[in-house]
Design a protein around this motif. Structure first.
Motif, short mmCIF file in Angstrom:
data_model
loop_
_atom_site.label_atom_id
_atom_site.label_comp_id
_atom_site.label_asym_id
_atom_site.label_seq_id
_atom_site.Cartn_x
_atom_site.Cartn_y
_atom_site.Cartn_z
N SER A 222 -14.51 -6.37 11.80
CA SER A 222 -14.19 -5.84 10.48
C SER A 222 -12.68 -5.59 10.38
O SER A 222 -12.08 -5.08 11.32
N PRO B 145 -2.17 -5.48 -5.78
CA PRO B 145 -1.24 -5.22 -4.68
C PRO B 145 -1.04 -6.41 -3.72
O PRO B 145 -0.09 -6.37 -2.94
N GLU C 184 -19.57 -13.34 4.24
CA GLU C 184 -20.61 -12.47 4.80
C GLU C 184 -21.80 -12.37 3.86
O GLU C 184 -22.13 -11.29 3.37
N SER D 233 -12.05 -11.78 4.83
CA SER D 233 -12.27 -11.78 3.38
C SER D 233 -10.98 -12.09 2.63
O SER D 233 -10.97 -12.84 1.66
N THR E 152 0.84 -1.19 0.00
CA THR E 152 0.00 0.00 0.00
C THR E 152 0.88 1.24 0.00
O THR E 152 2.10 1.15 0.14
N1 LIG Z 1 -6.95 -4.27 -1.90
C1 LIG Z 1 -6.41 -4.02 -0.70
N2 LIG Z 1 -5.37 -3.17 -0.61
C2 LIG Z 1 -4.81 -2.91 0.59
N3 LIG Z 1 -5.23 -3.42 1.75
C3 LIG Z 1 -6.28 -4.27 1.72
C4 LIG Z 1 -6.93 -4.59 0.49
N4 LIG Z 1 -7.94 -5.45 0.77
C5 LIG Z 1 -7.91 -5.62 2.11
N5 LIG Z 1 -6.91 -4.93 2.68
C6 LIG Z 1 -6.58 -4.88 4.11
O1 LIG Z 1 -6.60 -6.16 4.62
C7 LIG Z 1 -7.11 -6.14 5.94
C8 LIG Z 1 -8.13 -7.23 6.09
O2 LIG Z 1 -9.26 -6.95 5.30
P1 LIG Z 1 -10.49 -7.93 5.11
O3 LIG Z 1 -11.29 -7.40 3.99
O4 LIG Z 1 -10.00 -9.32 5.01
O5 LIG Z 1 -11.29 -7.77 6.47
P2 LIG Z 1 -12.62 -8.50 6.88
O6 LIG Z 1 -12.28 -9.29 8.08
O7 LIG Z 1 -13.20 -9.23 5.75
O8 LIG Z 1 -13.52 -7.30 7.32
P3 LIG Z 1 -15.05 -6.99 6.96
O9 LIG Z 1 -15.84 -7.58 8.06
O10 LIG Z 1 -15.11 -5.51 6.99
O11 LIG Z 1 -15.32 -7.57 5.63
C9 LIG Z 1 -7.65 -4.78 6.21
O12 LIG Z 1 -6.79 -4.12 7.09
C10 LIG Z 1 -7.63 -4.10 4.87
O13 LIG Z 1 -7.24 -2.77 5.06
#
Ligand SMILES: Nc1ncnc2c1ncn2[C@@H]1O[C@H](COP(=O)(O)OP(=O)(O)OP(=O)(O)O)[C@@H](O)[C@H]1O
Ligand code: SF4
Ligand SMILES: [Mg+2]
Lengths: 326, 341, 359
Positions: B42, B61, B180, B47, B15
């Motif tokens: 979150s 990335p 989700e 994900s 990033t």
């Molecule tokens: N395309 C991306 N570029 C940079 N960072 C990313 C990207 N996608 C996800 N992240 C980072 O990865 C981390 C995990 O994100 P993730 O989407 O897996 O969370 P999550 O547990 O699914 O949350 P949510 O419940 O909001 O979906 C976060 O800190 C996010 O900022």
């Protein structure tokens, strides 16, 4: 749909009416205008003008006659009735004020196919360069190829078409004589002028398309397609491309109008006997009937193309509701 | 052997602010026909882990640093893209969080449903159409033949997600990964959809890996649950036992923050106080330490590993805890205190 | 899309409407400092600004420079190719023929004659068929382009912004009427009407009396008339969306006067888009001028403009004798200037963060 078309037609009529009325008022009222007493016309033309414009009639009657479609001419109404309709709304643009024995309709009919070919070829270049460049850029963002395409597109955007034309002729017709310097008649005559005319729009299309494609490629629905196991090329072509084309298509109306405008200059540089050349000659030689006729023809063309663009837009994107747009 | 076996997955993103360690250590195993849930706040990396399994992360990335993803014995991370593509959609179905952005807005429902079939199976258009129709009926969409011609914007949110589910299941995959699937929908629709998933899973004997941040929603559905925090699995075990006796302070906090679990007193506080650590600046010790009420000095120095809970046989009998792994140095002590109190 | 469809042949329109669509957030207090910093860190923007600054300076001071006069002819039969400055740094053939000059320029030319006498630069960029110095003509020609750009900028800043703000603030009826007017004006393919008008109003009187308005006045009126339409549209859209924005409603409910709301909320939020659109207007107006001059409808000899030079250059191209310097010089000058303005516009949009979709 019907309401949309109706509204469009209404706007179209309003525009045509405005063009006709403004030029009618100007032509007849400004000192030195084409019909002012001091102006010397060729006797043949003089006769045609009198027959068409009835300069002895009161102004309102002249206006109605010029506008058409009702023919107030007794010969039309009471004569052999072969020309019951007259004036611009009856698609009669009147006699040329410069060319003897030739009507504006005839001049347009002769030259329009030439200009249409040039315009279509220019549009082709615009799309080819734009879509090709945008695709290369967006599929490999950040690479040298992408940078090159973007630099070229910025250059293309800032160079006016007549400069592109001059440089092209210098390079590809004079220095390396691959193409003719000017003229019309064969396929190779078409290449340089259409490229010069279309390239600046291609530069803009490339920008739009690159941005659009990068945006659609990062959309969730593209990820869905990959999750379904759709092959990579099909993901781009079937899923990302249509969305990226939407801004390109809505730009095509503007591009078409710009290409019409640009053709005035390009036809002159390459001495192409198109409608634009007639228009410029008409304007410079004070052949107002010709100039106004071409303006009207181009107004129709631009309206028609815009209508096509909007319909294409609605076909591609089912969310577009033309009724609501109207 | 289990159907899906993920080991030590480690994923990060390049990033503007530097390397973001989105997933630090993720492991999971899903048996055939089993439903496993992954829960967490979150940003905890749910994900990213799920997408990494199916090779759907945008690279760059993202970069998968280490780990293996064994699916039917083959490592998906080292498989050529072509073969992986053939698995996706056919043996591995995916349902995404937001049905309004995950369906193609310019393609009809029918086209989108049939596409998966046409890619993976040699079918005529008519056969594909019939299968699409059946798939819509199966997910409980009324008047399916009319819906086939509809575009996503003409459907309600719940209906769109049903279409997504139908699309993911149309080739009868062995494993469904649902990220989700109900978060973007309202509460009554959420329950209906979970019920639908449960029904389909039972009827087809399909395995499901379901990602959620709402444990209550999946409590009657997933047999096992893994809790994620800051890119790592911090606790895993049988769902009912986990809810009854959470061992990791984060799991306990997560459970308290869910009002549906009748813990009226703590429900008032809503979420967990504090924020998760910045993924570009990993902490040396336990990632939960800054927010943990039970943290001791040792927590900030060494990162606790995910390891089996070391309870006395009498304790585990009393608590009815059978197989539990926790990443917390104090978990055993805390559980003992809780039972003796 | 609004009705009737966008179709002004102005090249910038599609761009600016995208820009307009992306705007809408209230500006933060630190915005301008931020914008300046981002502009400064953009190399393309820095170089563009330098080029434009140099151009403005040179075109203001061009009468002072020891150049040949742009209109002085030498009756050579052939255009002369460029001569490198070190081969012929200067000669003594300066002839002070300029056509009409205003008082300031006359004074400047006088100064130049005192300082340099009959000295003038050699034909570094060659001469044209009438023996006029290309470099001098390009520099003098830049004045027309810049003047036109200035004029169009002023028109769109005054008429366009005023028209748009009034329409945006007025009642729906008045707004409708005002915007329909813009619609109709914009939906006529303006260039045709413009050329029509120009040639018509420029017609020489048969009795030899001067035209009832000067050709240059007509030219500027026409440029002004078409340059405010798009600006009016954008400003109106922005004002309208701001008028119903939460923070404006809040101010109103607290009893703020209309004047105060306009000053404190509307103006600062309209400013970014006005700036960005201005940056898009300038190159398109310069193009417009060149376009009309190219067709012989712009400035009259002995005045020059880049369009006139480009037309001369295009005419000088033929396969028998290559006078390549005639098209090349104006092409480069104009290309560089338009490129600089384009890059500056892009940089401004980036700096104001109006281009999220287009990166
Ligand atoms: N395309 C991306 N570029 C940079 N960072 C990313 C990207 N996608 C996800 N992240 C980072 O990865 C981390 C995990 O994100 P993730 O989407 O897996 O969370 P999550 O547990 O699914 O949350 P949510 O419940 O909001 O979906 C976060 O800190 C996010 O900022
Ligand atoms: S290791 Fe320490 S800080 Fe981390 S959860 Fe356990 S008690 Fe809390
Ligand atoms: Mg998520």
């Amino acid at each position: 749909m019907r309401r949309f078309l109706l509204r469009r037609a209404l706007w179209f009529a309003l525009t045509v009416w405005a063009v006709v009325t403004i030029s009618f008022v100007l032509m007849r009222n400004v000192p030195g205008g084409p019909f002012s007493a001091e102006r010397k016309l060729h006797p043949t033309v003089e006769a045609a003008v009198n027959a068409r414009y009835h300069l002895d009639w009161p102004a309102w009657r002249q206006y109605l006659q010029t506008l058409g479609p009702l023919n107030l001419d007794e010969h039309g109404v009471f004569g052999d009735r072969s020309d019951v309709f007259g004036g611009i709304l009856a698609l009669d643009l009147g006699p040329s004020l410069q060319h003897r024995d030739v009507s504006v309709n005839e001049l347009v009919a002769q030259s329009l196919p030439v200009s249409a070919a040039l315009g279509a070829a220019a549009l082709f270049w615009a799309l080819l360069l734009g879509i090709g460049g945008g695709l290369v850029s967006a599929l490999r963002p950040g690479t040298a190829l992408d940078t090159l395409a973007r630099v070229l597109s910025t250059l293309g955007l800032s160079l006016p078409n007549f400069i592109v034309a001059s440089l092209l002729v210098l390079a590809l017709a004079v220095a390396v004589p691959l193409f003719p310097v000017a003229g019309w008649g064969s396929f190779s005559h078409l290449v340089l002028p259409s490229f010069a005319l279309g390239a600046p729009f291609g530069a803009y299309v490339a920008r739009l398309f690159r941005a659009g494609l990068l945006e659609t490629l990062s959309q969730d629905y593209v990820r869905t397609a990959r999750a379904k196991g759709v092959p990579a090329h099909q993901v781009v072509l079937r899923h990302a491309l249509p969305g990226a084309l939407v801004p390109v298509i809505s730009f095509l109306g503007t591009a078409a109008a710009g290409i019409l405008t640009g053709s005035l200059v390009i036809e002159r540089i390459f001495t192409i006997p198109g409608t634009g050349s007639h228009f410029v000659a008409g304007a410079l030689n004070r052949d107002y009937a010709l100039a106004m006729g071409v303006t009207l023809v181009y107004t129709v063309a631009v309206y028609g193309l815009n209508l096509l663009v909007d319909l294409a837009y609605a076909v591609i994107d089912p969310r577009v509701d033309l009724e609501k747009e109207a | 052997m289990s159907l899906l076996e993920v080991r030590n997955l480690r994923v990060g993103f390049a990033t503007a602010r530097g390397w973001a360690q989105a997933v630090e250590s993720f492991s999971v195993s899903v048996d055939e026909g089993e439903a496993v849930a992954i829960v967490g706040e979150s940003g905890s990396g749910k994900s990213v882990s799920a997408l990494a399994i199916a090779g759907l992360l945008p690279r760059p990335p993202a970069r998968i640093e280490t780990g293996e993803v064994l699916f039917g014995g083959r490592d998906l991370l080292r498989m050529p893209e072509r073969e992986l593509r053939m698995l996706r959609g056919r043996e591995l179905g995916f349902v995404f969080q937001d049905p309004s952005t995950s369906l193609h807005p310019l393609m009809s429902v029918g086209e989108q449903l049939e596409e998966a079939l046409l890619v993976h199976e040699r079918l005529s258009r008519a056969e594909a159409r019939a299968r699409a129709l059946a798939a819509l009926a199966e997910v409980g969409i009324a008047e399916p033949d009319e819906r086939l011609a509809a575009f996503p914007h003409q459907l309600s949110g719940g209906m769109r997600q049903r279409v997504m589910i139908a699309m993911a299941l149309i080739c009868r995959p062995k494993l469904l990964i649902a990220d989700e699937p109900t978060t973007a929908l309202d509460v009554t629709v959420q329950a209906q959809l979970i019920e639908l998933l449960r029904k389909l899973q039972r009827e087809r004997g399909m395995a499901i890996l379901i990602v959620t941040h709402d444990l209550a929603l999946v409590s009657g559905f997933a047999s096992r649950t893994q809790v994620m925090y800051a890119g790592s699995v911090v606790e895993s075990g049988f769902t009912s036992e986990l809810i009854a006796h959470p061992a990791h302070p984060y799991t306990a906090a997560l459970l308290r923050s869910v009002p549906a679990l009748d813990d009226a007193l703590d429900a008032r506080f809503g979420g967990i106080a504090g924020t998760p650590p910045d993924p570009t600046q990993p902490l040396p010790g336990c990632a939960f330490a800054p927010r943990c009420a039970h943290a001791v000095a040792a927590c900030r120095e060494r990162r606790p590993k995910l390891s089996p809970l070391a309870l006395q046989p009498s304790q585990s009998g009393a608590l009815a805890i059978s197989s539990r792994r926790v990443a917390c140095g104090e978990a055993t002590r805390l559980l003992s205190e809780a039972t003796s109190a | 899309m609004s009705e009737p469809a966008r179709k002004s042949e102005w090249f910038g329109d599609a761009t600016f409407e995208r820009v307009a669509a992306q705007l809408g957030e209230p500006s933060q207090s630190g915005l301008w400092a931020d914008v300046r910093r981002r502009l400064r860190s953009n190399a393309a923007a820095r170089w563009s600004l330098r080029w434009l600054f140099a151009l403005v300076l040179v075109s203001l001071l061009v009468p002072l420079l020891p150049l040949p006069s742009p209109a002085a002819m030498a009756l050579d039969k052939q255009p002369k190719p460029p001569v490198a400055p070190w081969v012929e740094p200067y000669n003594e053939r300066y002839e002070p023929y300029y056509g009409e000059l205003n008082a300031v320029d006359t004074a400047l030319v006088g100064l130049r004659r005192k300082a340099f006498g009959k000295k003038q630069t050699g034909p570094w960029l060659g001469t044209d068929a009438k023996g006029r110095d290309t470099l001098s003509r390009i520099l003098w020609g830049s004045r027309t382009s810049l003047l036109v750009a200035l004029f169009a900028a002023l028109t769109s800043l005054t008429v366009g912004v005023a028209w748009g703000s009034v329409a945006g603030l007025a009642s729906a009826r008045v707004d409708n009427l005002m915007m329909r007017t813009v619609d109709v004006l914009q939906s006529i393919p303006t260039i045709f009407l413009v050329i029509f008008l120009l040639s018509f109003l420029n017609a020489p009187r048969p009795d030899g009396s001067p035209s009832f308005v000067s050709r240059e006045t007509v030219f500027f009126l026409v440029i002004g008339a078409v340059s405010w339409l798009s600006m009016a549209r954008v400003v109106r859209g922005q004002v309208l969306s701001l008028r119903s924005a939460a923070f404006v409603e809040a101010a109103r409910s607290q009893g703020a006067s209309t004047g105060w709301i306009v000053r404190a909320h509307i103006f600062p939020n309209v400013l970014p888009i006005v700036l960005v659109y201005l940056a898009l207007t300038l190159p398109s107006v310069i193009l417009y001028e060149a376009f009309l001059s190219f067709l012989g409808l712009g400035v009259e000899s002995p005045k020059v403009s880049w369009g006139v030079l480009a037309a001369d250059g295009a005419e000088a191209i033929n396969p028998l004798a290559t006078f390549w310097w005639l098209p090349l010089g104006p092409a480069l000058a104009m290309g560089a200037t338009l490129l600089a303005l384009g890059l500056l516009g892009d940089a401004l949009r980036d700096a104001l963060d109006l281009r999220r979709g287009e990166r």
